[in-house]
Structures are given as structure tokens and as C-alpha cells.
Design a protein around this motif. Structure first.
Motif, PDB file in Angstrom:
ATOM      1  N   UNK A   1      -1.354  10.974  -5.840  1.00 21.46           N
ATOM      2  CA  UNK A   1      -1.374  10.290  -7.134  1.00 21.46           C
ATOM      3  C   UNK A   1      -1.454   8.798  -6.855  1.00 21.46           C
ATOM      4  N   UNK A   2      -2.453   8.131  -7.435  1.00 20.38           N
ATOM      5  CA  UNK A   2      -2.655   6.706  -7.213  1.00 20.38           C
ATOM      6  C   UNK A   2      -2.563   5.979  -8.555  1.00 20.38           C
ATOM      7  N   UNK A   3      -1.526   5.168  -8.694  1.00 22.39           N
ATOM      8  CA  UNK A   3      -1.321   4.418  -9.936  1.00 22.39           C
ATOM      9  C   UNK A   3      -0.442   3.224  -9.619  1.00 22.39           C
ATOM     10  N   UNK A   4      -0.809   2.052 -10.108  1.00 22.07           N
ATOM     11  CA  UNK A   4      -0.003   0.852  -9.851  1.00 22.07           C
ATOM     12  C   UNK A   4       1.273   0.825 -10.695  1.00 22.07           C
ATOM     13  N   UNK A   5       1.362   1.648 -11.708  1.00 27.61           N
ATOM     14  CA  UNK A   5       2.570   1.735 -12.521  1.00 27.61           C
ATOM     15  C   UNK A   5       3.474   2.819 -11.935  1.00 27.61           C
ATOM     16  N   UNK A   6       4.588   2.394 -11.364  1.00 23.06           N
ATOM     17  CA  UNK A   6       5.480   3.309 -10.651  1.00 23.06           C
ATOM     18  C   UNK A   6       5.918   4.465 -11.537  1.00 23.06           C
ATOM     19  N   UNK A   7       6.337   4.179 -12.772  1.00 18.67           N
ATOM     20  CA  UNK A   7       6.804   5.248 -13.669  1.00 18.67           C
ATOM     21  C   UNK A   7       5.713   6.276 -13.946  1.00 18.67           C
TER      22      UNK A   7
ATOM     23  N   UNK B   1      -5.052   1.125  -4.706  1.00 16.37           N
ATOM     24  CA  UNK B   1      -6.210   1.701  -4.028  1.00 16.37           C
ATOM     25  C   UNK B   1      -6.112   1.520  -2.529  1.00 16.37           C
ATOM     26  N   UNK B   2      -5.601   0.367  -2.107  1.00 14.15           N
ATOM     27  CA  UNK B   2      -5.463   0.085  -0.682  1.00 14.15           C
ATOM     28  C   UNK B   2      -4.450   1.040  -0.024  1.00 14.15           C
ATOM     29  N   UNK B   3      -3.335   1.296  -0.704  1.00 12.25           N
ATOM     30  CA  UNK B   3      -2.359   2.263  -0.179  1.00 12.25           C
ATOM     31  C   UNK B   3      -2.966   3.660  -0.117  1.00 12.25           C
ATOM     32  N   UNK B   4      -3.793   3.988  -1.083  1.00 10.66           N
ATOM     33  CA  UNK B   4      -4.450   5.300  -1.084  1.00 10.66           C
ATOM     34  C   UNK B   4      -5.343   5.455   0.137  1.00 10.66           C
ATOM     35  N   UNK B   5      -6.095   4.407   0.479  1.00  6.15           N
ATOM     36  CA  UNK B   5      -6.963   4.466   1.657  1.00  6.15           C
ATOM     37  C   UNK B   5      -6.132   4.646   2.920  1.00  6.15           C
ATOM     38  N   UNK B   6      -5.001   3.956   3.009  1.00  3.16           N
ATOM     39  CA  UNK B   6      -4.107   4.140   4.162  1.00  3.16           C
ATOM     40  C   UNK B   6      -3.606   5.583   4.226  1.00  3.16           C
ATOM     41  N   UNK B   7      -3.241   6.136   3.088  1.00  2.00           N
ATOM     42  CA  UNK B   7      -2.758   7.521   3.049  1.00  2.00           C
ATOM     43  C   UNK B   7      -3.863   8.493   3.461  1.00  2.00           C
ATOM     44  N   UNK B   8      -5.087   8.250   2.983  1.00  2.00           N
ATOM     45  CA  UNK B   8      -6.201   9.143   3.300  1.00  2.00           C
ATOM     46  C   UNK B   8      -6.587   9.097   4.771  1.00  2.00           C
ATOM     47  N   UNK B   9      -6.168   8.070   5.481  1.00  3.99           N
ATOM     48  CA  UNK B   9      -6.402   8.001   6.929  1.00  3.99           C
ATOM     49  C   UNK B   9      -5.438   8.924   7.667  1.00  3.99           C
ATOM     50  N   UNK B  10      -4.363   9.344   6.996  1.00  4.58           N
ATOM     51  CA  UNK B  10      -3.346  10.185   7.632  1.00  4.58           C
ATOM     52  C   UNK B  10      -3.442  11.652   7.226  1.00  4.58           C
TER      53      UNK B  10
ATOM     54  N   UNK C   1      -6.381  -0.616 -12.102  1.00  2.00           N
ATOM     55  CA  UNK C   1      -5.397  -1.101 -11.135  1.00  2.00           C
ATOM     56  C   UNK C   1      -5.861  -2.460 -10.629  1.00  2.00           C
ATOM     57  N   UNK C   2      -4.908  -3.342 -10.310  1.00  2.00           N
ATOM     58  CA  UNK C   2      -5.312  -4.623  -9.707  1.00  2.00           C
ATOM     59  C   UNK C   2      -5.873  -4.383  -8.305  1.00  2.00           C
ATOM     60  N   UNK C   3      -6.689  -5.298  -7.841  1.00  5.39           N
ATOM     61  CA  UNK C   3      -7.310  -5.105  -6.522  1.00  5.39           C
ATOM     62  C   UNK C   3      -8.389  -4.051  -6.646  1.00  5.39           C
ATOM     63  N   UNK C   4      -8.324  -3.033  -5.812  1.00  4.80           N
ATOM     64  CA  UNK C   4      -9.293  -1.942  -5.841  1.00  4.80           C
ATOM     65  C   UNK C   4      -9.007  -1.057  -7.054  1.00  4.80           C
ATOM     66  N   UNK C   5      -9.930  -1.010  -7.999  1.00  2.00           N
ATOM     67  CA  UNK C   5      -9.704  -0.182  -9.184  1.00  2.00           C
ATOM     68  C   UNK C   5     -10.137   1.263  -8.927  1.00  2.00           C
ATOM     69  N   UNK C   6      -9.999   2.086  -9.941  1.00  2.00           N
ATOM     70  CA  UNK C   6     -10.297   3.506  -9.796  1.00  2.00           C
ATOM     71  C   UNK C   6     -11.737   3.798  -9.439  1.00  2.00           C
ATOM     72  N   UNK C   7     -12.676   3.031  -9.975  1.00  2.00           N
ATOM     73  CA  UNK C   7     -14.085   3.258  -9.653  1.00  2.00           C
ATOM     74  C   UNK C   7     -14.354   2.972  -8.181  1.00  2.00           C
ATOM     75  N   UNK C   8     -13.866   1.860  -7.681  1.00  2.00           N
ATOM     76  CA  UNK C   8     -14.066   1.529  -6.271  1.00  2.00           C
ATOM     77  C   UNK C   8     -13.431   2.593  -5.371  1.00  2.00           C
TER      78      UNK C   8
END
Length: 127
Positions: A10-16, A38-47, A59-66
Motif C-alpha cells: 500500500x503506497x500512500x503519503x497519508x499515514x492514516x 513513491x520513493x519508499x515503494x521503489x525501495x520496497x520493490x527492490x526487496x 502524493x508529493x514527489x513521485x505521484x501515482x502515475x509516475x
């Protein structure tokens, strides 16, 4: 992490919002991880490679489309992509995102709609 089983990321900048969706899916028997960007998601997908990624569009930074385009380039159709947003479908960038993913929802996401795509692995309410 070798041997790690993750069904859903699950990738969302809103913690709740991220934790609520993760809890719903965990309650249905899925192994879930959360990324807050999005950046954390890419790190997770590397694992690990989940079966599905739920991604917030806005999301700020890398949005859902990117993020969706990155996942498609790296994994093709091997990961089910589900986007969600509070923005209207008439937004051009939202429409482009929805064209890249497998499923999409406008917030709030009704649990019954999610369960049409991902039926519970165990009876609802069972520990």
C-alpha cells in the motif's frame, strides 16, 4: 529479504489512509506492507515483489502515475496495480493514471468493492 512473502504493498503519503487500507487487507488474510511515498515503494520493490500495489494518485514527489509507469516498466503485468484518488476522473493526469493501472477507485474506497477484486483469504472477522 529472501523468503519474505508480501501479497500487497500500500503506497500512500497519508499515514492514516495507508494504515486503514493495510488493516482491512490484513484482516482479510493478506500479508501487507506500507510505503509512505513513491520513493519508499521503489525501495520496497527492490526487496520483494508483491502480487498487488495499491497506490494513491496524489502524493508529493513521485505521484501515482509516475510510480505506476515505473512498476509497469520493471515488472510488466506481473503486479496488479490499483490506483485511488480523491480527484475527479475528469482530471487529465488522473485519467492517464487510470489507463495504466488494472483497477481504480475514487475515495472513499468501499471495502466491498476491494473484496470483489481481492476476496478474503479467510472468513471476515476470523483471527
Amino acid at each position: 529479504m529472501p523468503g519474505t512473502t508480501v501479497d500487497i504493498l500500500v503506497v500512500d503519503d497519508l499515514v492514516d489512509a495507508a494504515e486503514s487500507l493495510a488493516l482491512l487487507m490484513q484482516g482479510d488474510g493478506y500479508q501487507v506492507r506500507v510505503a509512505l511515498s513513491g520513493e519508499q515503494a521503489i525501495e520496497a520493490l527492490a526487496q520483494y515483489q508483491p502480487l498487488c500495489v495499491f497506490l494513491d494518485f496524489q502524493m508529493p514527489g513521485m505521484d501515482g502515475l509516475e510510480l505506476a509507469k515505473y512498476i509497469r516498466r520493471k515488472f510488466g503485468d506481473d503486479i496488479v496495480l490499483v490506483a485511488y484518488t480523491g480527484l475527479a476522473e475528469s482530471n487529465a493526469r488522473v485519467a492517464e493514471t487510470f489507463a495504466v493501472v488494472d483497477h481504480y477507485f475514487i475515495k472513499p474506497i468501499p471495502p466491498a468493492e476491494i473484496r470483489k477484486i481481492f476476496p478474503p483469504k479467510k472468513p471476515i472477522g476470523q483471527a
